[in-house]
Design a protein around this motif. Structure first.
Motif, PDB file in Angstrom:
ATOM      1  N   ASP A 135      29.265  10.978  14.992  1.00 44.02           N
ATOM      2  CA  ASP A 135      29.523   9.009  15.536  1.00 44.02           C
ATOM      3  C   ASP A 135      28.566   8.473  14.934  1.00 44.02           C
ATOM      4  OD1 ASP A 135      31.185  10.969  18.074  1.00 44.02           O
ATOM      5  OD2 ASP A 135      32.007   9.724  16.032  1.00 44.02           O
ATOM      6  N   GLY A 136      28.122   7.192  15.614  1.00 43.21           N
ATOM      7  CA  GLY A 136      26.582   7.090  15.764  1.00 43.21           C
ATOM      8  C   GLY A 136      27.266   5.742  15.116  1.00 43.21           C
ATOM      9  N   GLY A 163      22.598   0.963  14.163  1.00 40.55           N
ATOM     10  CA  GLY A 163      21.152   0.565  14.495  1.00 40.55           C
ATOM     11  C   GLY A 163      20.948   2.158  15.178  1.00 40.55           C
ATOM     12  N   SER A 164      21.603   3.019  15.463  1.00 36.02           N
ATOM     13  CA  SER A 164      20.831   4.468  15.263  1.00 36.02           C
ATOM     14  C   SER A 164      21.237   5.536  14.472  1.00 36.02           C
ATOM     15  CB  SER A 164      21.368   4.293  17.116  1.00 36.02           C
ATOM     16  OG  SER A 164      22.758   5.054  16.915  1.00 36.02           O
ATOM     17  N   THR A 165      21.097   5.097  14.387  1.00 32.04           N
ATOM     18  CA  THR A 165      21.292   6.596  13.159  1.00 32.04           C
ATOM     19  C   THR A 165      19.797   6.137  12.041  1.00 32.04           C
ATOM     20  OG1 THR A 165      23.897   6.181  12.494  1.00 32.04           O
ATOM     21  CG2 THR A 165      22.653   6.898  10.732  1.00 32.04           C
ATOM     22  N   THR A 166      19.229   8.139  12.077  1.00 35.89           N
ATOM     23  CA  THR A 166      17.621   7.761  11.108  1.00 35.89           C
ATOM     24  C   THR A 166      18.684   8.224   9.892  1.00 35.89           C
ATOM     25  OG1 THR A 166      18.186   9.480  11.990  1.00 35.89           O
ATOM     26  CG2 THR A 166      17.350   8.601  13.402  1.00 35.89           C
ATOM     27  N   ASP A 189      19.804  11.540   9.256  1.00 36.36           N
ATOM     28  CA  ASP A 189      21.599  11.579   9.954  1.00 36.36           C
ATOM     29  C   ASP A 189      22.385  10.834   8.973  1.00 36.36           C
ATOM     30  OD1 ASP A 189      20.364  13.007  12.047  1.00 36.36           O
ATOM     31  OD2 ASP A 189      20.858  11.122  13.604  1.00 36.36           O
ATOM     32  N   GLY A 242      30.848   2.385  15.407  1.00 42.94           N
ATOM     33  CA  GLY A 242      30.343   3.388  16.499  1.00 42.94           C
ATOM     34  C   GLY A 242      30.797   5.232  15.277  1.00 42.94           C
TER      35      GLY A 242
END
Length: 264
Positions: A106-107, A110-113, A116, A160
């Motif tokens: 999930d993710g 904007g919050s995925t590096t 990742d 997400g």
């Protein structure tokens, strides 16, 4: 028209075929490996989980099925070549490849590096690409069948799940592209797009009801999918029954990705 093949029992659907199944230690991959073998195929079951493959081997022996395990990290350099060499040594040249190994997650973007994103692409797309590339190099004059694993999340936009959905969407695109390139060699390339399926990776969250609103209550077939539901689709696409089907991503999701459904 010759209808002699129509009388062939389903149990012999894959008779005479040699198949490589990745992600075979558990879940959908394991069910597919067992079903392929039960329908007559010789199966090289590939996974990084040695204990899971040993358990599968015991199950195969109990059932009298022709399944051999091969422990391999598919993200390692040269992994595809080693898998196909192992298959050729044990069973001969394969003519079916089921790319099932992968990783969900999930993710939002904007919050995925970067790390990742690279991980999910590597696990879900790169491994399928490398194995498929090796398949078209190894398949003989009779051609063959490649079945990739996309996802219902790769067919529709789902909040997400940016890296996973992007990778699975790319698997469907790769499927179409390779179908166009290799159809003239009688190599069919298709994909299965599972919806929510109860596996060791999802069972706890399913029991906790975490998917009820997003998935289970928003599709016309309300039950949770089973690994056998997905394995049946793989077996069909691997067989000669699907000899005029290529470039397709087949959703197996209870209608979740193909309908707009409101629970009553």
């Amino acid at each position: 028209m010759d209808y002699s093949e129509a009388s062939r029992p389903v149990a012999a659907q894959l008779a005479g075929k040699t198949a490589i199944v990745t992600g075979a230690a558990s879940g959908i991959g394991r069910e597919t490996a067992v079903l392929f073998a039960a329908r007559g195929a010789r199966v090289l079951a590939v996974d990084l989980d040695a204990a899971g493959l040993e358990s599968l081997g015991e199950q195969a022996r109990d059932l009298g099925l022709d399944i051999a395990g091969h422990v391999q990290d598919l993200t390692a350099e040269g992994a595809a070549e080693r898998v196909f060499e192992a298959c050729s040594t044990r069973f001969g040249t394969p003519d079916v490849l089921a790319n099932i190994a992968g990783k969900a997650g999930d993710g939002p973007a904007g919050s995925t590096t970067d790390e990742d994103f690279d991980f999910f692409v590597s696990m879900n797309l790169t491994t399928a690409f490398r194995m498929s590339r090796q398949a078209v190099l190894q398949f003989g004059e009779a051609g063959g069948s490649i079945i990739n694993t996309s996802s219902a999340f790769g067919v529709v936009g789902v909040g997400g799940s940016a890296p996973y959905s992007a990778a699975k969407g790319a698997v469907s695109s790769l499927t179409r592209q390779m179908a166009a390139d290799y159809g003239p060699r009688n190599i069919r390339v298709n994909a299965v797009a599972p919806g929510l399926v109860e596996t060791p990776a999802t069972a706890e969250r399913i029991r906790a009801g975490l998917f009820d609103d997003m998935v289970t209550r928003s599709r016309p077939i309300p039950r949770v999918g089973l690994p056998r539901d997905i394995a049946n689709a793989f077996a069909f696409l691997a067989s000669d029954d699907a000899s005029f089907i290529t470039g397709v991503t087949l959703p197996v999701c209870g209608g979740w990705s193909t309908t707009r459904f409101r629970a009553r």
